[in-house]
Design a protein around this motif. Sequence first.
Motif: not given
Lengths: 329, 331
Positions: B190-191, B196, B193, B186, B159-160, B163, B157
């Motif tokens: 997810v933003q 953070d 996350q 995003l 978000g992934m 990452r 995805s």
Amino acid sequence: MMQEARQSSSRDSLLRVENLVVEYAVGGKTIHAVSDVSLQVARGETLGLVGESGCGKSTLGRAVLQLRRPVSGRVLFDGQDLTAMQGDSLRRIRRRVQLIFQDPIASLNPRRRIGDIIAEPLVISGVKDPKKRQELVCEVLSAVGLDPGLVIERLPHEFSGGQCQRICIARALVLNPEFVICDEPVSALDVSIRAQILNLLEDMKARFGLTLLFIAHDLAVVKAVSDRVAVMYLGRLCEVGPSEQLFAKPAHHYTALLIEAIPVPDPDVRPAETVAVGEPPSPIAPPSGCRFRTRCPRADQRCIDEVPELRPVAPDQFAACHHPLIATA
Amino acid sequence: MSDPVLLSVEGVAVDLPTPRGNLRAVDQVDLRIGAGRTLGVVGESGCGKTMLSRAILQLLPRKARLSGRVMFDGQDLVRLEPEQLRKLRGRSIAVVFQDPMTSLNPVLTIGTQLIETLQEHLELGALAAKKRSAELLAAVGIPAPEQRLMQYPHQLSGGMRQRVAIAIALSCEPKLLIADEPTTALDVTVQAQILDLLAREQRRRHMAMILITHDLGVVAGRTDEVAVMYAGRVVERAPTPELFKRMRMPYTEALLAAIPKIDAAPHTPLPAISGRPPDPTRPIQGCSFSPRCRYAASRCFREKPLLADADRLDHQYACFHPIQVAAGICA
Ligand SMILES: Nc1ncnc2c1ncn2[C@@H]1O[C@H](COP(=O)(O)OP(=O)(O)OP(=O)(O)O)[C@@H](O)[C@H]1O
Ligand code: SF4
Ligand code: SF4
Ligand SMILES: [Mg+2]
């Protein structure tokens, strides 16, 4: 059916969506994009629809217009069931319901002049007199804050994202619709331009007496324009209620998570550390029971076994949760 | 700022030739960032944020002209040879873009991309690089990292993927991370996350970070200092708490006011900024914000305000009629 009757009984609803199911088949698998969603939008109201990417918001909007035919369920517009309509009768209804998209630049044909783009719906709906068309085009362009003299001869690429969104809004309003579905109309825009477009939508709503379904993933944006808000997660409706009440006292754990995730422009407010664990699972094999259970801090066995039904939690507020955050009324 | 200066951008300007004439994307920017500190760079699209980050990285379009100095760890990056720069980028300075696919190769597995980066910059052996890759994926919150190593970017995805891009950026323990709108594409959850995650890794590694965004809300709780850009210039710069408590520049105030507030009642009209940023090929004579500024007076249309020297609260702004702050605070 009981459920929608209770969602808002007092007002006359222009749109009613009943137990809507929409699926896509991809490579022999089924994507459960919208599963058993019921909503209604009262005449003159703005209903906000929020949820993360892929939760089925756009699919729901498209299924309302029958651009994607639902697997089951009904869509009643002004009392008429659109799912049972075809051809001409459907086209006539569609004049009364318009759609505005997220990407304003991509949704305008790059080779056509702005004047022609906005006149196109008029041509399709049989306004034959070119003078009359020109007049209506100029009127609607002025309404959205563009100078017709400076705009009609030009091509889309000569305009910024914010101006293109104004053009899209003009195109949606030129037929004088009653209902407008706005699918993420400001997501692609900068903060400053975003505020201009949100204000414009509010003005247009008042001026043309519109009813709106406003789709977005940003809760603060949705709250700014909506009377009521519906929250979707992985194809299902989690919660619906009056905007202020929903934000002050969310009942569903997912709504609470969305609210916590909003960035606050205040350095004294430390962002909540990793409230949002994980990401939505695949809509091909959604979790059993409550679809949010894989990310919910409160999930228990019952959430795995039983699909929670939308139940009243406060006046006009409904949540589909076995353990709502506010005591059930 | 007690930490030693890691990066200092001195009088940097970027000019791009266009069919419409010269476009000054970045105009006389001065910025510094200490080791282990975070700087937010905020402004509307087209205000020069991305060009500034590319000027720091020496990744400008071929026709662009750069003037000024970019001092990083004692060296002027503008004068480095391409080979030295290539070593530095990815090793000491890393970058995360808005679209993770900018830095990911669609035809290679996640594992191959991570392992290659580690082998190239850190000269790790194949086995050690593989082990380290899985650890990095785990550190950025990717479940089942061993399996993910075998996947391609399109199988993840958005978000992934972001990452993974962050894992690659962090892989060589850079001293400076430039994150250019890392969460704009995003979802809100997810933003949160990803922001953070960046904050946590930044602190843990004592790495300096430049966080570029158009949203003041994003920098508020997550940076030590903020620089606000408009039309290629820095127009206000201050420690983050000071900026939010005593903003002086009308543009910063307008940017903040335009954000829909979650505690405002529905249907409250938003204080939008009228008009839009100036065309960068047609520079404005006076203050570039003057056509949109509600405080503009005659001087603003004639003269360009310069970024004044920092006051004792380490606050700078470029404005003739700054917003008055309550007496006593700023005597
Ligand atoms: N034409 C299509 N064919 C196959 N699958 C689709 C199609 N359109 C959407 N989907 C899938 O259906 C699900 C719901 O998608 P939809 O676009 O309705 O979500 P959304 O809430 O509008 O997301 P976003 O916020 O990203 O716009 C997703 O899993 C998506 O991948
Ligand atoms: S039903 Fe269960 S899993 Fe779903 S939101 Fe409520 S408590 Fe959480
Ligand atoms: S210098 Fe003048 S125009 Fe520019 S921001 Fe200040 S008050 Fe506004
Ligand atoms: Mg969508």
